[in-house]
Design a protein around this motif. Structure first.
Motif, PDB file in Angstrom:
ATOM      1  N   THR A  64       0.837  -1.197   0.000  1.00 20.36           N
ATOM      2  CA  THR A  64       0.000   0.000   0.000  1.00 20.36           C
ATOM      3  C   THR A  64       0.872   1.247   0.000  1.00 20.36           C
ATOM      4  OG1 THR A  64      -1.731  -1.176   1.207  1.00 20.36           O
ATOM      5  CG2 THR A  64      -1.842   1.229   1.197  1.00 20.36           C
ATOM      6  N   LEU A  65       0.630   2.110  -0.978  1.00 28.81           N
ATOM      7  CA  LEU A  65       1.345   3.377  -1.128  1.00 28.81           C
ATOM      8  C   LEU A  65       0.407   4.508  -0.746  1.00 28.81           C
ATOM      9  CD1 LEU A  65       3.871   4.927  -2.304  1.00 28.81           C
ATOM     10  CD2 LEU A  65       2.533   5.076  -4.425  1.00 28.81           C
ATOM     11  N   ALA A  66       0.892   5.420   0.078  1.00 31.03           N
ATOM     12  CA  ALA A  66       0.136   6.637   0.398  1.00 31.03           C
ATOM     13  C   ALA A  66       0.837   7.816  -0.259  1.00 31.03           C
ATOM     14  CB  ALA A  66       0.053   6.847   1.907  1.00 31.03           C
ATOM     15  N   THR A  67       0.051   8.615  -0.985  1.00 31.05           N
ATOM     16  CA  THR A  67       0.539   9.836  -1.624  1.00 31.05           C
ATOM     17  C   THR A  67      -0.385  10.973  -1.212  1.00 31.05           C
ATOM     18  OG1 THR A  67      -0.803   9.389  -3.599  1.00 31.05           O
ATOM     19  CG2 THR A  67       1.488   8.607  -3.628  1.00 31.05           C
ATOM     20  N   LEU A  68      -0.061  12.170  -1.673  1.00 29.28           N
ATOM     21  CA  LEU A  68      -0.895  13.336  -1.360  1.00 29.28           C
ATOM     22  C   LEU A  68      -1.602  13.826  -2.608  1.00 29.28           C
ATOM     23  CD1 LEU A  68       1.612  15.180   0.976  1.00 29.28           C
ATOM     24  CD2 LEU A  68      -0.469  13.962   1.640  1.00 29.28           C
ATOM     25  N   ARG A  69      -2.923  13.986  -2.494  1.00 25.17           N
ATOM     26  CA  ARG A  69      -3.725  14.525  -3.595  1.00 25.17           C
ATOM     27  C   ARG A  69      -3.440  16.017  -3.754  1.00 25.17           C
ATOM     28  NH1 ARG A  69      -8.913  11.249  -3.983  1.00 25.17           N
ATOM     29  NH2 ARG A  69      -8.670   9.642  -2.417  1.00 25.17           N
ATOM     30  N   LYS A  70      -3.945  16.583  -4.817  1.00 23.05           N
ATOM     31  CA  LYS A  70      -3.758  18.003  -5.102  1.00 23.05           C
ATOM     32  C   LYS A  70      -4.233  18.883  -3.945  1.00 23.05           C
ATOM     33  CE  LYS A  70      -4.521  19.114  -9.349  1.00 23.05           C
ATOM     34  NZ  LYS A  70      -5.109  19.520 -10.645  1.00 23.05           N
ATOM     35  N   ASP A  71      -5.329  18.468  -3.267  1.00 25.04           N
ATOM     36  CA  ASP A  71      -5.859  19.264  -2.152  1.00 25.04           C
ATOM     37  C   ASP A  71      -5.161  18.959  -0.821  1.00 25.04           C
ATOM     38  OD1 ASP A  71      -6.885  16.807  -1.342  1.00 25.04           O
ATOM     39  OD2 ASP A  71      -8.992  17.413  -1.490  1.00 25.04           O
ATOM     40  N   GLY A  72      -4.150  18.070  -0.832  1.00 25.70           N
ATOM     41  CA  GLY A  72      -3.399  17.752   0.370  1.00 25.70           C
ATOM     42  C   GLY A  72      -3.926  16.558   1.146  1.00 25.70           C
ATOM     43  N   SER A  73      -5.067  16.037   0.754  1.00 28.26           N
ATOM     44  CA  SER A  73      -5.609  14.868   1.453  1.00 28.26           C
ATOM     45  C   SER A  73      -4.869  13.610   1.002  1.00 28.26           C
ATOM     46  CB  SER A  73      -7.113  14.743   1.215  1.00 28.26           C
ATOM     47  OG  SER A  73      -7.379  14.535  -0.153  1.00 28.26           O
ATOM     48  N   PRO A  74      -4.857  12.570   1.856  1.00 27.40           N
ATOM     49  CA  PRO A  74      -4.115  11.359   1.495  1.00 27.40           C
ATOM     50  C   PRO A  74      -4.851  10.501   0.472  1.00 27.40           C
ATOM     51  CG  PRO A  74      -5.157  11.096   3.631  1.00 27.40           C
ATOM     52  CD  PRO A  74      -5.420  12.518   3.193  1.00 27.40           C
ATOM     53  N   ARG A  75      -4.067   9.779  -0.315  1.00 31.83           N
ATOM     54  CA  ARG A  75      -4.608   8.795  -1.255  1.00 31.83           C
ATOM     55  C   ARG A  75      -3.811   7.511  -1.024  1.00 31.83           C
ATOM     56  NH1 ARG A  75      -6.776   9.905  -6.190  1.00 31.83           N
ATOM     57  NH2 ARG A  75      -5.557  11.812  -6.444  1.00 31.83           N
ATOM     58  N   THR A  76      -4.492   6.379  -0.871  1.00 33.88           N
ATOM     59  CA  THR A  76      -3.798   5.098  -0.790  1.00 33.88           C
ATOM     60  C   THR A  76      -4.090   4.297  -2.050  1.00 33.88           C
ATOM     61  OG1 THR A  76      -5.609   4.062   0.437  1.00 33.88           O
ATOM     62  CG2 THR A  76      -3.801   5.011   1.736  1.00 33.88           C
ATOM     63  N   SER A  77      -3.067   3.575  -2.493  1.00 36.67           N
ATOM     64  CA  SER A  77      -3.155   2.800  -3.723  1.00 36.67           C
ATOM     65  C   SER A  77      -2.333   1.532  -3.563  1.00 36.67           C
ATOM     66  CB  SER A  77      -2.564   3.572  -4.907  1.00 36.67           C
ATOM     67  OG  SER A  77      -3.097   4.858  -5.019  1.00 36.67           O
ATOM     68  N   GLY A  78      -2.721   0.492  -4.302  1.00 40.21           N
ATOM     69  CA  GLY A  78      -1.907  -0.713  -4.351  1.00 40.21           C
ATOM     70  C   GLY A  78      -0.684  -0.484  -5.226  1.00 40.21           C
ATOM     71  N   LEU A  79       0.389  -1.200  -4.932  1.00 39.86           N
ATOM     72  CA  LEU A  79       1.637  -0.977  -5.661  1.00 39.86           C
ATOM     73  C   LEU A  79       2.558  -2.179  -5.514  1.00 39.86           C
ATOM     74  CD1 LEU A  79       3.377   1.354  -7.077  1.00 39.86           C
ATOM     75  CD2 LEU A  79       4.418   1.592  -4.847  1.00 39.86           C
ATOM     76  N   GLU A  80       3.315  -2.465  -6.563  1.00 40.91           N
ATOM     77  CA  GLU A  80       4.413  -3.426  -6.504  1.00 40.91           C
ATOM     78  C   GLU A  80       5.710  -2.620  -6.379  1.00 40.91           C
ATOM     79  OE1 GLU A  80       4.423  -6.350  -9.648  1.00 40.91           O
ATOM     80  OE2 GLU A  80       2.230  -6.338  -9.705  1.00 40.91           O
ATOM     81  N   LEU A 113       4.994   4.013   2.373  1.00 40.32           N
ATOM     82  CA  LEU A 113       4.799   2.705   1.773  1.00 40.32           C
ATOM     83  C   LEU A 113       4.682   1.676   2.880  1.00 40.32           C
ATOM     84  CD1 LEU A 113       4.844   1.013  -0.870  1.00 40.32           C
ATOM     85  CD2 LEU A 113       7.336   0.931  -0.612  1.00 40.32           C
ATOM     86  N   GLN A 114       3.569   0.970   2.923  1.00 43.48           N
ATOM     87  CA  GLN A 114       3.285  -0.032   3.948  1.00 43.48           C
ATOM     88  C   GLN A 114       3.389  -1.419   3.319  1.00 43.48           C
ATOM     89  OE1 GLN A 114       2.076   0.833   7.202  1.00 43.48           O
ATOM     90  NE2 GLN A 114       2.282  -1.303   7.747  1.00 43.48           N
ATOM     91  N   ALA A 115       4.181  -2.305   3.939  1.00 42.83           N
ATOM     92  CA  ALA A 115       4.297  -3.668   3.425  1.00 42.83           C
ATOM     93  C   ALA A 115       2.998  -4.423   3.639  1.00 42.83           C
ATOM     94  CB  ALA A 115       5.436  -4.406   4.117  1.00 42.83           C
ATOM     95  N   ASN A 116       2.688  -5.283   2.693  1.00 41.70           N
ATOM     96  CA  ASN A 116       1.530  -6.162   2.805  1.00 41.70           C
ATOM     97  C   ASN A 116       1.686  -6.982   4.081  1.00 41.70           C
ATOM     98  OD1 ASN A 116      -0.249  -8.398   2.554  1.00 41.70           O
ATOM     99  ND2 ASN A 116      -0.178  -8.246   0.336  1.00 41.70           N
ATOM    100  N   GLN A 117       0.665  -6.969   4.914  1.00 42.81           N
ATOM    101  CA  GLN A 117       0.752  -7.677   6.198  1.00 42.81           C
ATOM    102  C   GLN A 117       0.529  -9.164   6.064  1.00 42.81           C
ATOM    103  OE1 GLN A 117      -1.922  -5.447   8.659  1.00 42.81           O
ATOM    104  NE2 GLN A 117      -0.588  -3.678   8.653  1.00 42.81           N
TER     105      GLN A 117
END
Length: 173
Positions: free
Chosen positions: A46-62, A92-96
C-alpha cells in the motif's frame, strides 16, 4: 503550504538520492534485510501519496529492490504517479499477509520519490523487470523506516531509522 516542485528537488538520474536503499542497507544491514524480506514476501503493498488538495490517497503498488535502490513503478498517468510528480512525499506499507503472524513485523518506509525518465537507469530497470510499457518509474529517497513487532508476547517493539541517525528502539508493555 507550498509543495516542492519536481524541477527544484529532483536529483540527477545518474546521482543516487542522498538516502537511498543502499545507504540505509549500509547503515543498518540487519533492519534493512528484515524490511526487504517483508516487502519481498508479498507482491502487492500500500502506497500513500498526497492529492492536489493535500488529502491522502492510498493505492496498491508493486515495489522492487534493485541495484541499491527501492523502485516504484506505475501505470501511465495513474493518479499515484501524478500525485508523486506534484509532491514527491510518500509512505509505503508492506503487505501484512494473511492472518496475524506478520513474520518479521509490520514495516513502513517514508520518503520522497523522484521520477526517472528516459535514462540508462530506466533502461536497466526495463531490461531486468520487463514491465508493461509505457510506465512511470520512481527512484526513492528514504526519510524514515519503521518496523513494529511483538517480542516474547510481552513487548511491542518499534524500531525507527532516519538518515544520519542510529536506529532508535522503543519497547512498550
Amino acid at each position: 503550504m507550498t509543495h516542492p516542485t519536481k524541477s527544484s528537488t529532483t536529483p540527477s538520474s545518474t546521482t543516487p538520492p542522498k538516502s537511498n536503499w543502499a545507504a540505509f542497507s549500509t547503515a543498518e544491514p540487519d533492519l534493512a534485510k528484515t524490511v526487504e524480506d517483508r516487502f519481498t514476501a508479498f507482491t502487492h503493498h500500500t502506497l500513500a501519496t498526497l492529492r492536489k488538495d493535500g488529502s491522502p490517497r492510498t493505492s496498491g503498488l508493486e515495489v522492487r529492490f534493485l541495484h541499491g535502490e527501492l523502485w516504484l513503478g506505475m501505470m501511465p498517468d495513474s493518479l499515484k504517479a501524478l500525485d508523486l510528480r506534484r509532491d514527491p512525499r510518500f509512505a509505503l506499507q508492506a503487505n501484512q499477509g494473511p492472518g496475524t503472524t506478520m513474520a518479521g513485523g509490520d514495516v513502513r518506509i517514508s520518503g520522497r520519490a523522484y521520477e526517472v525518465d528516459a535514462s540508462t537507469a530506466k533502461a536497466a530497470y526495463v531490461k531486468e523487470v520487463e514491465p508493461p510499457e509505457p510506465f512511470h518509474l520512481f527512484r526513492t529517497e528514504l526519510t524514515e523506516v519503521v518496523r513494529t513487532y511483538v517480542e516474547d508476547d510481552t513487548y511491542l517493539v518499534v524500531e525507527i531509522w532516519k538518515p544520519g541517525e542510529p536506529v532508535r528502539t522503543l519497547r512498550r508493555t
